[in-house]
Design a protein around this motif. Structure first.
Motif, PDB file in Angstrom:
ATOM      1  N   GLU A 199      12.327   8.188  -1.501  1.00 12.59           N
ATOM      2  CA  GLU A 199      11.666   7.496  -0.397  1.00 12.59           C
ATOM      3  C   GLU A 199      10.239   7.095  -0.784  1.00 12.59           C
ATOM      4  O   GLU A 199       9.724   6.066  -0.331  1.00 12.59           O
ATOM      5  CB  GLU A 199      11.638   8.377   0.852  1.00 12.59           C
ATOM      6  N   CYS A 203       8.604   3.406  -0.683  1.00 11.69           N
ATOM      7  CA  CYS A 203       7.327   3.069  -0.030  1.00 11.69           C
ATOM      8  C   CYS A 203       6.468   2.203  -0.949  1.00 11.69           C
ATOM      9  O   CYS A 203       5.823   1.244  -0.508  1.00 11.69           O
ATOM     10  CB  CYS A 203       6.565   4.338   0.333  1.00 11.69           C
ATOM     11  N   ASP A 208       3.512   0.124   0.674  1.00  7.95           N
ATOM     12  CA  ASP A 208       2.916   0.957   1.724  1.00  7.95           C
ATOM     13  C   ASP A 208       2.251   2.149   1.043  1.00  7.95           C
ATOM     14  O   ASP A 208       2.772   3.257   1.014  1.00  7.95           O
ATOM     15  CB  ASP A 208       3.999   1.415   2.705  1.00  7.95           C
ATOM     16  N   GLU A 211       1.381   5.518   3.115  1.00  7.47           N
ATOM     17  CA  GLU A 211       2.523   6.418   3.345  1.00  7.47           C
ATOM     18  C   GLU A 211       2.949   7.081   2.045  1.00  7.47           C
ATOM     19  O   GLU A 211       3.278   8.266   2.014  1.00  7.47           O
ATOM     20  CB  GLU A 211       3.694   5.641   3.958  1.00  7.47           C
ATOM     21  N   ALA A 212       2.926   6.326   0.944  1.00  6.88           N
ATOM     22  CA  ALA A 212       3.309   6.881  -0.357  1.00  6.88           C
ATOM     23  C   ALA A 212       2.378   8.019  -0.754  1.00  6.88           C
ATOM     24  O   ALA A 212       2.822   9.059  -1.268  1.00  6.88           O
ATOM     25  CB  ALA A 212       3.315   5.782  -1.415  1.00  6.88           C
TER      26      ALA A 212
END
Length: 995
Positions: A199, A203, A208, A211-212
């Protein structure tokens, strides 16, 4: 042609259908998505009604539909995305997911609420439904669970601390696994973590970065857990880092020192002047009334202290580097012959181990364990003590360390030998062995060391309470292994244990009894326990005044009685009497003790069920004991009630079965059992039903005053239970209810017929050869198939059960076939009166409707559901096959059914049907049956069939010998009837003496 708005509404409905499907596929937070889906499904009926309206495509209405389309499409897209997310991702983003869902719900609600304003012809009911739905959607809240919030707080705290230990990460990862519904096995935990890492990459692909970065921090935290990598992966990672370091420790940078304390800082903080100090030092400076910077003397805002995370991380990295280097350099020094130098090194290593579990892991990865085991043979006890202390810390909470210790040759021997040294060493050694015994393979290894058990038994009585406790716990752990227990017996270690159980102080007796209470008994032979004389000291402890001693002894007896062979021996050695006496003193016992004692009696009862020709063993030898035991059911709690019920259930299968059944019926226990059959406690209810079913083996067993109440209880079980065995027993009880009009009519009105047929339909194709459930269902169904009540038969036939009964003639048990054939016979008795006369053609025959085909037996128009015709049901050949089988009950019932086809004036037509099914040779063969009933019925059948010349000529010769045999060995009536048939066949004269 559909208008554009109508097509848009259809499109929205399709999107909602896709959203509902996707919602069920979200792995975590599925309750939130299911709630969203539920609201969306409530929209669909209203949208379908809007499609039926003649909508003038006003701009307001079109805009509202477009917005609704967009919002629901976005909701579907978000749901689809979450379907693809890993479990851990969904968990850690739970709060943002809930916020997104709540925002989506509000937007859809606001848009949906505009529709009544854009349409003028909506009914008041529809407007009210829209208003109610929108209000509900506005009020809907998507909340994170307490468990999820706790996990998120721990993640945040772990990220902020940045130095949490392995134990913290382990516990956090396990909490996450439980929350997302995953197992806590290492492989599963690692897979969930790997899925989460994917995930992070997604990201970054979406660019993003915020968020990463957040998820990178979570991964860094969770990677400290044991499950994040295998021992080998950890070792390679450690060696890679260690090899990148220099060979010497480094001095701290000047910036690492606190200007106030002149010591390396642990928690550096920055003041409003931009200078950094140790938090405790600057806080103390402020507390003493100073308001200026210690370095610049400029005024400070004392409320501002910012953590210098970058400096703190740099100091940690410097410390870790030096610690790792120190660990590497110290290892060589442990080989020194100078005990003082070795002791000094061990003291330093112990300090490092106490500081952090990461340091302990580095010692293990640096392969210190073999060196420390070797040091256990040192001459100086202080050195041995330090090595033991370090090994204890390494082994605690680390299966990897335990396994490394176990894999070293003679490691267990080296540690066990220290049990005989000074008190301090003994305590550390037994503590280490206790920690190691938590692994099965190590536990077995410890048990193999000569003298270990005796040393532990001796230590368990030590004055050192802590050492004694360790020894007791270790003995208990060792007793979990059957190999250890058998070894004790073979090496004569069991006698010392029993001796300590008999003569030791109470705390030693407690641990000996606890070992017996907890040990696995699967492979434990009788000699290892009972030839050791264990029962007498245990029974003595049962009478002990100390409730804890009494409880442990009873638990030991419960464990011993769990094996049937042990149970029989315990009965022979007189365990039953003291157990019954204790249980009958119920008011003096705790609830827990009552449960243990009743479980012992139950297990002893199970052991009396004789198999393989064993000599019978009786549990209850008097009416008084049996009555007292059953009477306790009314005065105790469910688990004890269940044990007592299971005791009598076992006794109903034991050598004393007839005595016990007779007594229970004599004592009128049915009202008590019916009450228990209505219990909410499912296990208790199932036990009551099983015992009840064993007591009712004929219609006369159930008193009339409990019939309806009993039937109500059984029907409730059939409606609600998912336990196949319980359903089977409940059907068995209905099977034996008296077949009287009042009871059967009440059952029919209560829906019993449909319930029974549903169970029969559900189970008829699932291994019905072995299914007692099917057998009991067919027996219960017979309540409604009696030929004396045509309305009951019609109700039964309407369920389609006749075809099921025919099917069961092919695959059921012998008893099932007998019951099925009997019911088919009852149905067939009514067929003649229900067969509908065939209509005659009117007018010219060539223009009339095709003539209806009449039944070969009944002469009219027959059908399975309306006239119960066996010919139409294709039942004749299955009945013939059942007639030819070995079970006399099934054969006789099948013959009864077949004979309904040749009653009265149907003799000729029915006989032809029997001939076509090859039934007549089978009936003749039944003349040789050893069953008097079947024999006589077969004789009556051939007597009628042979009245017809055609069949007499075809089959008469084959019946000669069986008939002659009957004239010689049958009863008077059979001899006379057989002679009459032989005379009809011209074999005997009518003046024969046989008449």
């Amino acid at each position: 042609m559909a208008c554009p708005t109508s097509e848009a509404i259809s499109h929205i409905i399709d999107i909602i259908s896709e959203l509902v499907v996707c919602a069920s596929g979200v792995l975590v937070k599925n309750n939130s998505f299911k709630e969203l889906a539920a609201y969306m499904e409530r929209i669909v009926p209203i949208l379908k009604e809007l499609k039926t309206k003649k909508v003038s495509n006003s701009e307001a209405f079109t805009n509202a539909i477009d917005v609704l389309n967009r919002e629901i499409r976005d909701a579907r897209q978000f749901t689809q995305e979450c379907c693809q997310k890993s479990k851990v991702y969904l968990l850690v983003n739970g709060m943002s997911i809930n916020k997104r869902l709540q925002k989506t719900m509000r937007e859809i609600s606001r848009t949906f609420d505009l529709l009544p304003l854009a349409m003028s012809d909506l009914s008041s009911n529809t407007i009210e439904a829209i208003g109610k739905l929108c209000d509900d959607m506005q009020k809907a809240e998507f909340k994170t669970t307490v468990a999820e919030e706790e996990i998120l707080e721990k993640i945040e705290s772990g990220i902020q601390e940045n130095g949490v230990d392995r134990c913290y990460a382990n516990n956090l990862l396990i909490q996450i696994a439980v929350a997302v519904g995953a197992t806590t096995e290492r492989s599963t935990l690692k897979k969930e973590l790997e899925d989460f890492k994917i995930e992070v990459e997604n990201c970054r692909l979406r660019k993003d970065e915020a968020e990463a970065m957040y998820m990178d921090q979570i991964i860094a935290l969770l990677e400290r857990a044991d499950a994040a990598s295998s021992p080998r992966e950890k070792e390679l990672k450690y060696l890679s880092k260690r090899n990148s370091l220099g060979s010497q420790t480094l001095e701290p940078l000047q910036s690492f020192y606190c200007p106030i304390t002149q010591e390396v800082m642990e928690d550096p903080v920055e003041t409003s002047s931009g200078k950094t100090f140790e938090r405790r030092a600057i806080e103390k400076w402020f507390a003493e009334g100073n308001k200026r910077c210690p370095l610049t003397m400029t005024p400070l805002d004392t409320s501002v202290l910012r953590s210098n995370k970058i400096l703190k991380q740099s100091i940690k990295e410097w410390k870790d580097r030096n610690t790792m280097t120190t660990i590497v350099l110290t290892k060589e020094k442990l080989h020194s012959e100078d005990d003082d130098e070795v002791l000094h090194c061990l003291e330093n290593l112990q300090d490092l181990c106490e500081q952090s579990d990461l340091h302990r892991e580095w010692l293990m990865l640096e392969n210190y364990i073999p060196v420390l085991i070797q040091i256990l043979g040192a001459r100086k006890h202080d050195v041995r003590n330090r090595a033991l202390a370090i090994l204890n810390m390494l082994a605690k909470d680390s299966d990897d360390a335990k396994e490394r210790i176990a894999n070293i040759d003679n490691a267990a021997v080296s540690i066990v030998h220290l049990l005989g040294r000074r008190a301090g060493e003994r305590k550390l050694a037994v503590a280490l062995l206790l920690e190691l015994s938590k692994l099965d393979l190590v536990r077995d290894e410890i048990g193999k060391v000569q003298g270990c058990i005796l040393l532990l038994v001796t230590m368990s009585g030590s004055d050192d309470n802590e050492a004694a406790r360790y020894a007791k716990e270790l003995l208990e752990n060792l007793s979990y292994s059957d190999n250890n227990v058998l070894k004790m017996a073979r090496a004569n270690y069991f006698q010392p244990l029993v001796h300590r159980l008999s003569t030791g102080p109470d705390d030693v007796k407690m641990i000996m009894a606890t070992a017996l209470a907890e040990m696995e008994l699967t492979n434990l032979n009788k000699a290892s326990v009972f030839e050791g004389g264990v029962l007498d000291p245990l029974l003595h402890l049962v009478s002990h005044s100390d409730i804890q001693v009494k409880t442990v002894a009873i638990r030991a007896l419960r464990n011993l009685s769990s094996l049937k062979e042990n149970g029989l021996e315990m009965i022979r050695q007189g365990v039953v009497r003291p157990m019954l006496d204790l249980l009958f003193q119920a008011g003096l016992l705790s609830l827990s003790l009552k449960e243990h004692i009743s479980a012992i009696i139950m297990q002893l009862a199970v052991s009396t069920i004789s198999k393989d020709g064993q000599a019978p063993t009786l549990l209850l030898e008097s009416d008084e004991d049996a009555l007292k035991l059953f009477s306790l059911i009314s005065f105790t709690r469910p688990d004890v009630q269940q044990n007592i019920l299971q005791t009598f259930y076992a006794l109903c299968q034991s050598p004393s079965a007839s005595f016990i059944r007779g007594k229970l019926r004599e004592w009128s226990v049915f009202e008590v059992l019916v009450q228990l059959c209505q219990e909410e406690n499912l296990n208790l209810r199932a036990s009551a039903v099983k015992l009840f079913a064993y007591l009712v083996c004929d219609e006369a067993s159930i008193p009339e005053n409990v019939n309806q109440k009993c039937a109500e209880a059984m029907l409730q079980i059939l409606r609600s239970s998912s336990d196949e065995e319980e359903i089977s027993f409940a059907l068995g009880i209905l099977r034996y209810l008296p077949k009287v009009h009042q009871i059967t009519q009440w059952l029919l009105d209560a829906g019993a017929l449909r319930i029974i047929c549903n169970h029969l339909q559900d189970w008829k194709d699932t291994d019905c050869q072995k299914s007692k459930l099917v057998e009991n269902a067919v027996g219960a169904l017979s309540q409604f198939t009696v030929s004396t009540n045509l309305e009951w038969q019609k109700s039964a036939a309407e369920t389609g059960v006749i075809s099921v009964l025919v099917h069961l003639l092919e695959c059921g048990t012998a008893s099932t076939k007998q019951q099925a054939a009997s019911s088919l016979a009852q149905f067939s008795k009514s067929s003649l009166g229900l067969s509908r006369p065939a209509s005659k053609p009117k007018g010219l025959w060539c223009f009339s409707a095709p003539t209806q085909i009449s039944c070969l037996v009944h002469g009219g128009i027959c059908a399975v559901k309306s006239s119960f015709c066996l010919v139409e049901a294709d039942a004749v050949r299955p009945l013939v096959r059942t007639l030819g089988e070995s079970d006399p009950g099934a054969s006789e019932a099948s013959l009864d059914a077949l004979l309904t086809l040749v009653e009265g004036e149907r003799l000729q037509s029915g006989s032809k049907v029997l001939e076509e099914a090859n039934a007549i040779p089978v009936i003749i063969k039944c003349l040789n049956s050893t069953s008097p009933g079947l024999q006589e019925k077969s004789l009556h059948a051939v007597e009628r069939i042979f009245r017809q010349v055609e069949f007499k000529q075809l089959y008469g010769a084959s019946a000669h010998m069986p008939l002659v045999d009957l004239t010689q060995r049958g009863t008077d009536h059979v001899r006379s009837l057989a002679a009459r048939v032989l005379a009809h066949l011209n074999v005997l004269h009518y003046q024969s003496s046989y008449f």
